[in-house]
Design an enzyme around this catalytic site. Structure first.
Site, PDB file in Angstrom:
ATOM      1  N   GLY A   1       0.856  -1.188   0.000  1.00 21.92           N
ATOM      2  CA  GLY A   1       0.000   0.000   0.000  1.00 21.92           C
ATOM      3  C   GLY A   1       0.888   1.233   0.000  1.00 21.92           C
TER       4      GLY A   1
ATOM      5  N   ILE B   1       2.827   2.650   2.280  1.00 24.04           N
ATOM      6  CA  ILE B   1       4.191   2.498   2.809  1.00 24.04           C
ATOM      7  C   ILE B   1       5.017   1.559   1.928  1.00 24.04           C
ATOM      8  CG2 ILE B   1       5.570   1.632   4.751  1.00 24.04           C
ATOM      9  CD1 ILE B   1       3.301   2.549   6.600  1.00 24.04           C
TER      10      ILE B   1
ATOM     11  N   ARG C   1       2.801  -3.191  12.623  1.00 23.60           N
ATOM     12  CA  ARG C   1       2.338  -3.279  14.007  1.00 23.60           C
ATOM     13  C   ARG C   1       3.017  -4.498  14.637  1.00 23.60           C
ATOM     14  NH1 ARG C   1       0.897   1.204  13.709  1.00 23.60           N
ATOM     15  NH2 ARG C   1      -1.187   2.077  13.904  1.00 23.60           N
TER      16      ARG C   1
ATOM     17  N   GLU D   1       4.097  -2.912  23.396  1.00 21.91           N
ATOM     18  CA  GLU D   1       4.654  -1.571  23.257  1.00 21.91           C
ATOM     19  C   GLU D   1       4.145  -0.723  24.393  1.00 21.91           C
ATOM     20  OE1 GLU D   1       4.274   0.826  19.592  1.00 21.91           O
ATOM     21  OE2 GLU D   1       5.146  -0.906  18.566  1.00 21.91           O
TER      22      GLU D   1
ATOM     23  N   HIS E   1       9.034   2.915  17.706  1.00 24.21           N
ATOM     24  CA  HIS E   1       7.841   3.280  16.924  1.00 24.21           C
ATOM     25  C   HIS E   1       7.942   4.733  16.428  1.00 24.21           C
ATOM     26  CE1 HIS E   1       3.339   2.177  16.325  1.00 24.21           C
ATOM     27  NE2 HIS E   1       3.747   3.017  15.381  1.00 24.21           N
ATOM     28  N   ILE E   2       9.042   5.017  15.746  1.00 30.73           N
ATOM     29  CA  ILE E   2       9.275   6.395  15.282  1.00 30.73           C
ATOM     30  C   ILE E   2       8.935   6.559  13.791  1.00 30.73           C
ATOM     31  CG2 ILE E   2      10.957   7.251  16.950  1.00 30.73           C
ATOM     32  CD1 ILE E   2      11.922   5.511  13.702  1.00 30.73           C
TER      33      ILE E   2
END
Ligand SMILES: NC(=O)c1ccc[n+]([C@@H]2O[C@H](COP(=O)([O-])OP(=O)(O)OC[C@H]3O[C@@H](n4cnc5c(N)ncnc54)[C@H](OP(=O)(O)O)[C@@H]3O)[C@@H](O)[C@H]2O)c1
Length: 318
Positions: A157, A159, A234, A262, A281-282
């Site tokens: 998609g 990304i 994720r 997380e 998670h940056i």
């Protein structure tokens, strides 16, 4: 859920409200909306009774309090996210709400984070950093080039496609895979056959019931020796316990922007592996984000109040 009663009463007689997550969405004034526009970044007191909100643009990640307030927003028509992922709001949403995500906003940034993780892992940048802290000029093992590597992109998609454009400049061979097979893109049924072919496996799928633990012990065992798994989607898409076992054997490497759980607890085994690189998670956490997100929210508001079709609809309210 608490709300600011005095402020709410001032416009109680007016139309249902719009909540925006950034104070300086000045462009919203030019729309001249037939509804009060209130600022709420998810912290502190909600500026309205949740029942009085019609269009809610929510920041990411949303604090827990704003998620609980969603349950009470019975007149809500549109929830506009500023993230691509939407799994976190589903348990709190009434079925009459149209849910919109924003895949374009963070795609380039997240793909770039994936690119960083891949280059840093192949080049063992962690050793340079450690040596610099120790003021040590030691020659590490020879660097591993990226050119010629075969990259399996699971999820093609916003990304996946952005990362594909970046990787193609490095002379890699890209194998895109998505849910639906199409020209030049493999379908999810082909996954087990493609994993053993790849030097690098990248996860860029949403978290759904079909993708939870998409990569489990069996799929990890199919990966080539010394290959690299990169997770920028994720944490739950990858079975953490199975990954820990595989990393312990030292057969593969991992580069993770997202983990399950997380934040990763201080005593979690993942921290200890030299063959795992971790960023907190940056992926989509980038400087000019609010400005870009504001422009998108304003366009969605304009579409909604002028009766046009909304963009990026994930679920249509019933
Ligand atoms: N690390 C971060 O900071 C960060 C930032 C932004 C987003 N994310 C995560 O990244 C995810 C992907 O973002 P995106 O913007 O690229 O989403 P997107 O544009 O919706 O693309 C998702 C891709 O995943 C594919 N897919 C869905 N289910 C699949 C399955 N069961 N098997 C194989 N492929 C499947 C889709 O296939 P089709 O093309 O066939 O539909 C599509 O190609 C988000 O949902 C979010 O959770 C993370």
């Amino acid at each position: 859920m608490q709300y600011d009663r005095a402020r709410f009463q001032a416009w109680e007689a007016e139309a249902l409200a719009v909540l925006v997550p950034y104070k300086d969405i000045t462009q919203v004034q030019s729309l001249d909306l037939p509804a009060p526009v209130l600022f709420y970044d998810g912290h502190g007191v909600l500026p309205a009774n949740p029942d009085s909100v019609e269009f809610w643009a929510m920041p990411h990640p949303p604090p827990r309090a704003s998620l609980s307030a969603l349950r009470e927003a019975r007149n809500l028509k549109v929830l506009q996210l500023t993230s691509s992922g939407f799994d976190h709001v589903l348990p709190f949403l009434h079925s009459n709400v149209t849910l919109c995500n924003a895949p374009g906003l963070r795609a380039e940034a997240t793909a770039e984070a994936g690119m960083c993780l891949i280059l840093a892992s192949l080049n063992d940048v962690a050793t340079w950093v450690i040596q610099k802290q120790q003021r040590l000029w030691n020659w590490p093992a020879p660097r591993e080039g990226i050119a010629g590597k075969r990259v399996l992109l699971i999820g093609f998609g916003a990304i996946g496609q952005a990362l594909s454009r970046m990787l193609s400049g490095f002379g890699t061979e890209i194998i895109p895979l998505a849910r639906r097979p199409r020209s030049g893109v493999a379908g999810s049924d082909e996954l087990p056959g493609l994993i053993p072919e790849a030097d690098i496996v990248v996860l860029a799928v949403p978290l759904t019931s079909a993708t939870r633990h998409l990569i489990d012990a069996e799929k990890l065992s199919l990966m080539k020796a010394e290959s690299l798994i990169v997770n920028i989607s994720r944490g739950e898409v990858l079975d953490t316990d199975a990954l820990v076992e595989e990393l312990r054997r030292g057969r593969i490497r991992a580069a993770l922007d997202v983990t399950d759980p997380e934040p990763l607890p201080e005593d979690h085994p993942l921290w200890g592996f030299p063959n795992a690189l971790i960023s907190p998670h940056i992926g989509g956490h980038i400087k000019d984000f609010e400005e870009k997100a504001s422009r998108f929210i304003v366009q969605q508001l304009r579409r909604y109040y002028s009766g046009e079709r909304l963009e990026c609809v994930v679920e249509t309210g019933t």
